[in-house]
Motif scaffolding. Sequence first.
Motif, PDB file in Angstrom:
ATOM      1  N   SER A 199       0.831  -1.213   0.000  1.00  0.00           N
ATOM      2  CA  SER A 199       0.000   0.000   0.000  1.00  0.00           C
ATOM      3  C   SER A 199       0.860   1.256   0.000  1.00  0.00           C
ATOM      4  CB  SER A 199      -0.929   0.010   1.220  1.00  0.00           C
ATOM      5  OG  SER A 199      -0.187  -0.071   2.424  1.00  0.00           O
ATOM      6  N   VAL A 200       1.985   1.230   0.731  1.00  0.00           N
ATOM      7  CA  VAL A 200       2.886   2.385   0.755  1.00  0.00           C
ATOM      8  C   VAL A 200       3.590   2.532  -0.587  1.00  0.00           C
ATOM      9  CG1 VAL A 200       4.953   3.359   1.832  1.00  0.00           C
ATOM     10  CG2 VAL A 200       3.197   2.286   3.252  1.00  0.00           C
ATOM     11  N   SER A 201       4.016   1.410  -1.170  1.00  0.00           N
ATOM     12  CA  SER A 201       4.675   1.455  -2.480  1.00  0.00           C
ATOM     13  C   SER A 201       3.739   2.019  -3.540  1.00  0.00           C
ATOM     14  CB  SER A 201       5.139   0.049  -2.880  1.00  0.00           C
ATOM     15  OG  SER A 201       6.127  -0.433  -2.005  1.00  0.00           O
ATOM     16  N   LYS A 202       2.461   1.610  -3.496  1.00  0.00           N
ATOM     17  CA  LYS A 202       1.479   2.137  -4.455  1.00  0.00           C
ATOM     18  C   LYS A 202       1.315   3.640  -4.283  1.00  0.00           C
ATOM     19  CE  LYS A 202      -1.292  -2.087  -4.879  1.00  0.00           C
ATOM     20  NZ  LYS A 202      -2.599  -2.718  -4.579  1.00  0.00           N
ATOM     21  N   LEU A 211       3.197  14.057  -9.559  1.00  0.00           N
ATOM     22  CA  LEU A 211       3.652  15.177  -8.734  1.00  0.00           C
ATOM     23  C   LEU A 211       3.422  16.528  -9.399  1.00  0.00           C
ATOM     24  CD1 LEU A 211       7.533  15.641  -8.655  1.00  0.00           C
ATOM     25  CD2 LEU A 211       6.342  14.504 -10.508  1.00  0.00           C
ATOM     26  N   ASN A 212       3.198  16.570 -10.713  1.00  0.00           N
ATOM     27  CA  ASN A 212       2.966  17.856 -11.365  1.00  0.00           C
ATOM     28  C   ASN A 212       1.501  18.291 -11.290  1.00  0.00           C
ATOM     29  OD1 ASN A 212       2.027  15.886 -13.086  1.00  0.00           O
ATOM     30  ND2 ASN A 212       2.690  16.918 -14.955  1.00  0.00           N
ATOM     31  N   SER A 213       0.664  17.495 -10.643  1.00  0.00           N
ATOM     32  CA  SER A 213      -0.751  17.865 -10.488  1.00  0.00           C
ATOM     33  C   SER A 213      -0.925  18.699  -9.221  1.00  0.00           C
ATOM     34  CB  SER A 213      -1.628  16.616 -10.413  1.00  0.00           C
ATOM     35  OG  SER A 213      -2.954  16.974 -10.063  1.00  0.00           O
ATOM     36  N   PRO A 214      -1.378  19.941  -9.354  1.00  0.00           N
ATOM     37  CA  PRO A 214      -1.574  20.768  -8.150  1.00  0.00           C
ATOM     38  C   PRO A 214      -2.730  20.288  -7.286  1.00  0.00           C
ATOM     39  CG  PRO A 214      -2.407  21.905 -10.087  1.00  0.00           C
ATOM     40  CD  PRO A 214      -1.707  20.668 -10.584  1.00  0.00           C
ATOM     41  N   ASP A 215      -3.590  19.412  -7.846  1.00  0.00           N
ATOM     42  CA  ASP A 215      -4.750  18.912  -7.118  1.00  0.00           C
ATOM     43  C   ASP A 215      -4.479  17.592  -6.409  1.00  0.00           C
ATOM     44  OD1 ASP A 215      -6.284  21.090  -8.082  1.00  0.00           O
ATOM     45  OD2 ASP A 215      -6.650  20.017  -9.963  1.00  0.00           O
ATOM     46  N   LEU A 216      -3.236  17.152  -6.393  1.00  0.00           N
ATOM     47  CA  LEU A 216      -2.897  15.893  -5.727  1.00  0.00           C
ATOM     48  C   LEU A 216      -3.149  16.036  -4.227  1.00  0.00           C
ATOM     49  CD1 LEU A 216      -1.804  13.100  -6.313  1.00  0.00           C
ATOM     50  CD2 LEU A 216       0.507  13.983  -6.004  1.00  0.00           C
ATOM     51  N   ALA A 224      -5.410   5.577  -3.967  1.00  0.00           N
ATOM     52  CA  ALA A 224      -4.415   4.824  -4.733  1.00  0.00           C
ATOM     53  C   ALA A 224      -3.790   3.721  -3.884  1.00  0.00           C
ATOM     54  CB  ALA A 224      -3.333   5.769  -5.250  1.00  0.00           C
ATOM     55  N   ALA A 225      -3.651   3.974  -2.584  1.00  0.00           N
ATOM     56  CA  ALA A 225      -3.083   2.984  -1.662  1.00  0.00           C
ATOM     57  C   ALA A 225      -4.108   1.941  -1.230  1.00  0.00           C
ATOM     58  CB  ALA A 225      -2.505   3.683  -0.439  1.00  0.00           C
ATOM     59  N   GLY A 226      -5.393   2.221  -1.463  1.00  0.00           N
ATOM     60  CA  GLY A 226      -6.439   1.291  -1.082  1.00  0.00           C
ATOM     61  C   GLY A 226      -6.787   1.324   0.392  1.00  0.00           C
ATOM     62  N   SER A 228      -8.278   3.903   3.910  1.00  0.00           N
ATOM     63  CA  SER A 228      -8.987   5.107   4.300  1.00  0.00           C
ATOM     64  C   SER A 228      -7.980   6.210   4.600  1.00  0.00           C
ATOM     65  CB  SER A 228      -9.843   4.839   5.544  1.00  0.00           C
ATOM     66  OG  SER A 228      -9.012   4.626   6.680  1.00  0.00           O
ATOM     67  N   VAL A 229      -8.430   7.452   4.572  1.00  0.00           N
ATOM     68  CA  VAL A 229      -7.525   8.585   4.772  1.00  0.00           C
ATOM     69  C   VAL A 229      -6.841   8.507   6.132  1.00  0.00           C
ATOM     70  CG1 VAL A 229      -7.384  11.097   4.997  1.00  0.00           C
ATOM     71  CG2 VAL A 229      -8.800  10.094   3.196  1.00  0.00           C
ATOM     72  N   ASP A 230      -7.623   8.268   7.179  1.00  0.00           N
ATOM     73  CA  ASP A 230      -7.052   8.240   8.531  1.00  0.00           C
ATOM     74  C   ASP A 230      -6.068   7.083   8.696  1.00  0.00           C
ATOM     75  OD1 ASP A 230      -8.480  10.448   9.239  1.00  0.00           O
ATOM     76  OD2 ASP A 230     -10.137   9.326  10.147  1.00  0.00           O
ATOM     77  N   HIS A 231      -6.468   5.906   8.249  1.00  0.00           N
ATOM     78  CA  HIS A 231      -5.593   4.736   8.385  1.00  0.00           C
ATOM     79  C   HIS A 231      -4.330   4.909   7.562  1.00  0.00           C
ATOM     80  CE1 HIS A 231      -4.951   0.126   7.782  1.00  0.00           C
ATOM     81  NE2 HIS A 231      -4.105   0.643   8.648  1.00  0.00           N
ATOM     82  N   PHE A 232      -4.489   5.406   6.345  1.00  0.00           N
ATOM     83  CA  PHE A 232      -3.335   5.570   5.474  1.00  0.00           C
ATOM     84  C   PHE A 232      -2.333   6.553   6.051  1.00  0.00           C
ATOM     85  CE2 PHE A 232      -1.418   8.207   2.066  1.00  0.00           C
ATOM     86  CZ  PHE A 232      -0.518   7.262   1.590  1.00  0.00           C
ATOM     87  N   GLY A 233      -2.806   7.695   6.545  1.00  0.00           N
ATOM     88  CA  GLY A 233      -1.893   8.690   7.095  1.00  0.00           C
ATOM     89  C   GLY A 233      -1.055   8.136   8.230  1.00  0.00           C
ATOM     90  N   ARG A 234      -1.702   7.403   9.140  1.00  0.00           N
ATOM     91  CA  ARG A 234      -0.968   6.815  10.266  1.00  0.00           C
ATOM     92  C   ARG A 234      -0.014   5.725   9.793  1.00  0.00           C
ATOM     93  NH1 ARG A 234      -6.175   6.958  12.583  1.00  0.00           N
ATOM     94  NH2 ARG A 234      -6.418   4.722  12.146  1.00  0.00           N
TER      95      ARG A 234
END
Length: 316
Positions: A199-202, A211-216, A224-226, A228-234
């Motif tokens: 998931s981190v590699s993805k 990286l050139n997308s300002p909306d990233l 993309a990592a599959g 949730s936002v909270d779980h992924f951030g941690r």
Amino acid sequence: MDQGCEGMDKICVWLEKLILWVDKCGPPPIMWVGMAGGRFHNPPAPHIEIVFMTEGECPALSIGDRKVCLRSGEASLHSVHFGNKSEPGDFKGWCIFLDVGDEREFESLCKSPLFCSISVTRRTELEAAFANLSTRCYRYGTGPEKGYLDPRPLFAGGQKPPAKIPMLLVKNALLDLLVILLEEARQGDNSSTSEYPPSVSKAIEFMSTNLNSPDLSLPAISRAAGLSVDHFGRFFRERVGISPMRWLQELRVRQSRFLLERSALLVEEIATEVGFQDPFHFSRVFKTHSGMSPTEYRERHSPTNASPKRYGRKGQ
């Protein structure tokens, strides 16, 4: 089974030769770049092929009269002058063909096959470099296939030459890839390092190729990592040591440093290229990470030592 090349020095010599040659070329000499697999089958041509195996193993690749083995996690540099082929197999990886034509630097490739390989430790970074180059070729190229960029037709039939900035961006992406390979070869110690979880590699690959997308955004990276936002951030912070958005910001700064050193793009253009809509915000972020403004960085690191007036507004 013949394997590798005569010492690590040889692949370093060939990579250094390629970097210098690409740097002085006009349009990048890329014939094709992309993800492929299942079989090698290339007729003789004045090309150098660079392969990074991501899955499986090719146990018997014939390069002229040589037979070599390519394993997952290895990168190889080999000539196509005598053709290369293999039996069908369950493997895939990134590859790129460079047309060296009849350039004097590569005359020896007409006399005997070349094959060099290394084990790659920075796998995610190298995959991202291949993906970045493939994306740029697809975006700016004129060939019929995805990832295909044939520089010769661009000048045929009285056509206008390719736009300078897109070609510089393609060339920079190619040089970035070659430099990563050279650094891996120079490292000498090719012991394996622990890989990031899938998931981190993805997520890292997604950020590297967009990286050139300002909306990233964090939600987009989490998808993309599959996770949730909270779980992924941690999870990302636990495994990498910094937050995803901090990693993205550092990646953008690294890419901007490369463009400042290697290209004649304006600071405003570089800001856009690495995903910043506001060049002044880009300059502030760059100075926070680098300790100097983009213009000051270019003055110190550009081999041409060009005047700052060419590259941006005063104060950037």
